[in-house]
Motif scaffolding. Structure first.
Motif, short mmCIF file in Angstrom:
data_model
loop_
_atom_site.label_atom_id
_atom_site.label_comp_id
_atom_site.label_asym_id
_atom_site.label_seq_id
_atom_site.Cartn_x
_atom_site.Cartn_y
_atom_site.Cartn_z
N TYR A 33 0.83 -1.20 0.00
CA TYR A 33 0.00 0.00 0.00
C TYR A 33 0.87 1.26 0.00
O TYR A 33 2.05 1.22 0.39
N VAL A 34 0.26 2.37 -0.42
CA VAL A 34 0.89 3.69 -0.34
C VAL A 34 -0.07 4.62 0.41
O VAL A 34 -1.24 4.71 0.04
N LEU A 35 0.42 5.27 1.45
CA LEU A 35 -0.39 6.22 2.23
C LEU A 35 0.08 7.64 1.93
O LEU A 35 1.28 7.91 1.92
N VAL A 36 -0.88 8.54 1.69
CA VAL A 36 -0.55 9.95 1.49
C VAL A 36 -1.42 10.81 2.39
O VAL A 36 -2.59 10.51 2.64
N TRP A 37 -0.81 11.90 2.90
CA TRP A 37 -1.53 12.90 3.67
C TRP A 37 -1.90 14.04 2.72
O TRP A 37 -1.04 14.58 2.02
N THR A 38 -3.17 14.39 2.70
CA THR A 38 -3.65 15.39 1.75
C THR A 38 -4.46 16.47 2.47
O THR A 38 -4.60 16.45 3.68
N GLY A 39 -4.98 17.41 1.69
CA GLY A 39 -5.90 18.39 2.25
C GLY A 39 -5.33 19.76 2.52
O GLY A 39 -5.98 20.60 3.15
N GLY A 40 -4.09 20.03 2.08
CA GLY A 40 -3.52 21.36 2.26
C GLY A 40 -2.71 21.49 3.52
O GLY A 40 -2.45 20.52 4.23
N GLY A 41 -2.30 22.73 3.80
CA GLY A 41 -1.46 22.98 4.97
C GLY A 41 -0.11 22.30 4.81
O GLY A 41 0.53 22.40 3.79
N ASP A 43 0.64 19.26 4.25
CA ASP A 43 0.44 17.90 3.72
C ASP A 43 1.65 17.44 2.90
O ASP A 43 2.66 18.14 2.80
N ASP A 44 1.54 16.24 2.33
CA ASP A 44 2.67 15.68 1.61
C ASP A 44 3.04 16.47 0.36
O ASP A 44 4.22 16.52 -0.02
N LEU A 45 2.07 17.10 -0.27
CA LEU A 45 2.39 17.92 -1.45
C LEU A 45 3.25 19.12 -1.04
O LEU A 45 4.14 19.54 -1.79
N ALA A 46 2.96 19.68 0.12
CA ALA A 46 3.77 20.81 0.60
C ALA A 46 5.20 20.39 0.88
O ALA A 46 6.14 21.16 0.70
N LYS A 47 5.37 19.13 1.32
CA LYS A 47 6.71 18.62 1.64
C LYS A 47 7.41 18.03 0.42
O LYS A 47 8.61 17.73 0.48
N SER A 48 6.69 17.83 -0.67
CA SER A 48 7.23 17.07 -1.80
C SER A 48 8.50 17.65 -2.44
O SER A 48 9.35 16.87 -2.87
N PRO A 49 8.69 18.98 -2.52
CA PRO A 49 9.97 19.45 -3.06
C PRO A 49 11.16 18.96 -2.24
O PRO A 49 12.23 18.69 -2.78
N HIS A 50 10.96 18.85 -0.92
CA HIS A 50 12.03 18.33 -0.06
C HIS A 50 12.26 16.84 -0.35
O HIS A 50 13.41 16.36 -0.33
N MET A 51 11.18 16.10 -0.63
CA MET A 51 11.32 14.69 -1.00
C MET A 51 12.15 14.56 -2.27
O MET A 51 13.00 13.67 -2.39
N ALA A 52 11.89 15.45 -3.23
CA ALA A 52 12.65 15.43 -4.49
C ALA A 52 14.11 15.72 -4.24
O ALA A 52 15.00 15.08 -4.82
N ARG A 53 14.40 16.69 -3.36
CA ARG A 53 15.80 17.03 -3.06
C ARG A 53 16.54 15.87 -2.41
O ARG A 53 17.70 15.59 -2.75
N ILE A 54 15.87 15.20 -1.46
CA ILE A 54 16.50 14.05 -0.81
C ILE A 54 16.72 12.94 -1.82
O ILE A 54 17.79 12.30 -1.86
#
Length: 331
Positions: A33-41, A43-54
């Motif tokens: 499974y894959v779990l994602v946190w959504t809904g703004g603030g 959430d995972d989309l807000a953190k995603s540029p950092h995921m790309a950098r790592i």
């Protein structure tokens, strides 16, 4: 997935920021499974540029020549306008599947298994999980326990991912005195720190001579303008991060077939337009307000807006906001 070391965190980041076909090719050997946190603030989309950098710190090529991965993000959050790499990413698709118009997950790869009452948590089932890899991962002899019966047992990757894992380069932090220093790691850290420094107030402003030189750039400086009415009459407003990061503005313009972009930086974002008709009126001299460096490239000016405009000459007298629009032509 767990986070037993930097390289594994980078592997997870690499999966989540990859296009869904590529992500599935890897994920089907690691999880159900894959779990994602959504809904703004936050959430995972807000953190995603950092995921790309790592991810890029271990899997070179994810963000070529840019350790800050400035191409992975959003032109604007309101309205939501993702960059091409963000739009294709697994995380973006799983987060906004069925919510954002045109965003749809491939049901042959992932299916929604659970969504919380307010949509903050979404869990997707990974289709066609490799049973061979799953069996291999469950075998205790394939785990590296620090002692017999220990709870601390970092695992190994299944053989099906050998080629993928071999493509990574273990990240060696400069602060880690337990590993041998590596020239590539030192260079990467230097580039990263330089890029991050350019995002701060201490960024070295571009010179007028440097601003006019095209070099390897695919942009040509047209001029600096005080009034947005002087910009192309067919202008389309974009704003957000594209008003501070010239690469983001350029990517949006190319994707939307615009010949010119105008930017006026505030801080980490700003104002921007894309258009196809030349600005009217005469360009201002490249004064201090015009020469505020871009967030992602300190050698290019990105203009200014409001409080960022210091040391400007001509002031608006008709109640209009203070701006210095830097205009570039896409080559």
């Amino acid at each position: 997935g767990n986070s037993w070391n930097h390289e594994h965190i980078a592997t997870l980041g690499r999966i989540l920021t990859a296009p869904q076909d590529d992500a599935h090719r890897i994920a089907r050997h690691l999880a159900d499974y894959v779990l994602v946190w959504t809904g703004g603030g936050g959430d995972d989309l807000a953190k995603s540029p950092h995921m790309a950098r790592i991810g890029n710190s271990v899997y070179p090529g994810l963000c070529p020549d840019d350790p800050t991965c400035s191409h992975f993000g959003f032109y604007s959050r309101e309205p939501l306008m993702p960059t091409p790499s963000m739009k294709k990413s697994l995380l973006y698709i799983l987060s906004l599947n069925g919510i954002q118009e045109g965003v749809k997950v491939n049901p042959k790869l992932f299916t929604l298994a659970y969504q919380s009452k307010y949509g903050k948590v979404r869990i997707y089932k990974i289709e066609n999980v490799s049973q061979k890899s799953k069996k291999w991962l469950a075998d205790p002899k394939n785990r590296n326990c620090d002692s017999p019966g220990s709870w601390y047992c970092p695992g190994n990757y299944p053989p099906a991912l050998n080629k993928f894992i071999a493509s990574r380069k273990d990240f060696k932090q400069l602060e880690d005195f337990n590993v041998e220093k590596d020239a590539d790691a030192a260079k990467y850290n230097e580039q990263y720190m330089q890029k991050m420094a350019e995002k701060g107030k201490g960024a070295k402003p571009p010179t007028k001579k440097g601003a006019k030189q095209e070099g390897k750039a695919k942009l040509k400086l047209v001029g600096c303008y005080a009034n947005e009415n002087e910009l192309g009459e067919d202008k389309v407003y974009v704003g957000g991060s594209s008003g501070a990061s010239i690469r983001v503005a350029e990517m949006w313009a190319r994707e939307n077939s615009k010949k010119y972009i105008a930017v006026a930086r505030v801080s980490s974002d700003g104002h921007s337009f894309g258009f196809n008709k030349l600005p009217t009126g005469k360009s201002l001299k490249l004064e201090k307000g015009c020469m505020v460096p871009c967030l992602d490239d300190a050698q290019k000016p990105c203009g200014c807006a409001d409080g960022t405009c210091t040391g400007v000459g001509e002031q608006p007298t008709d109640g209009k906001p203070l701006r210095r629009w830097i205009v570039y032509e896409l080559l």
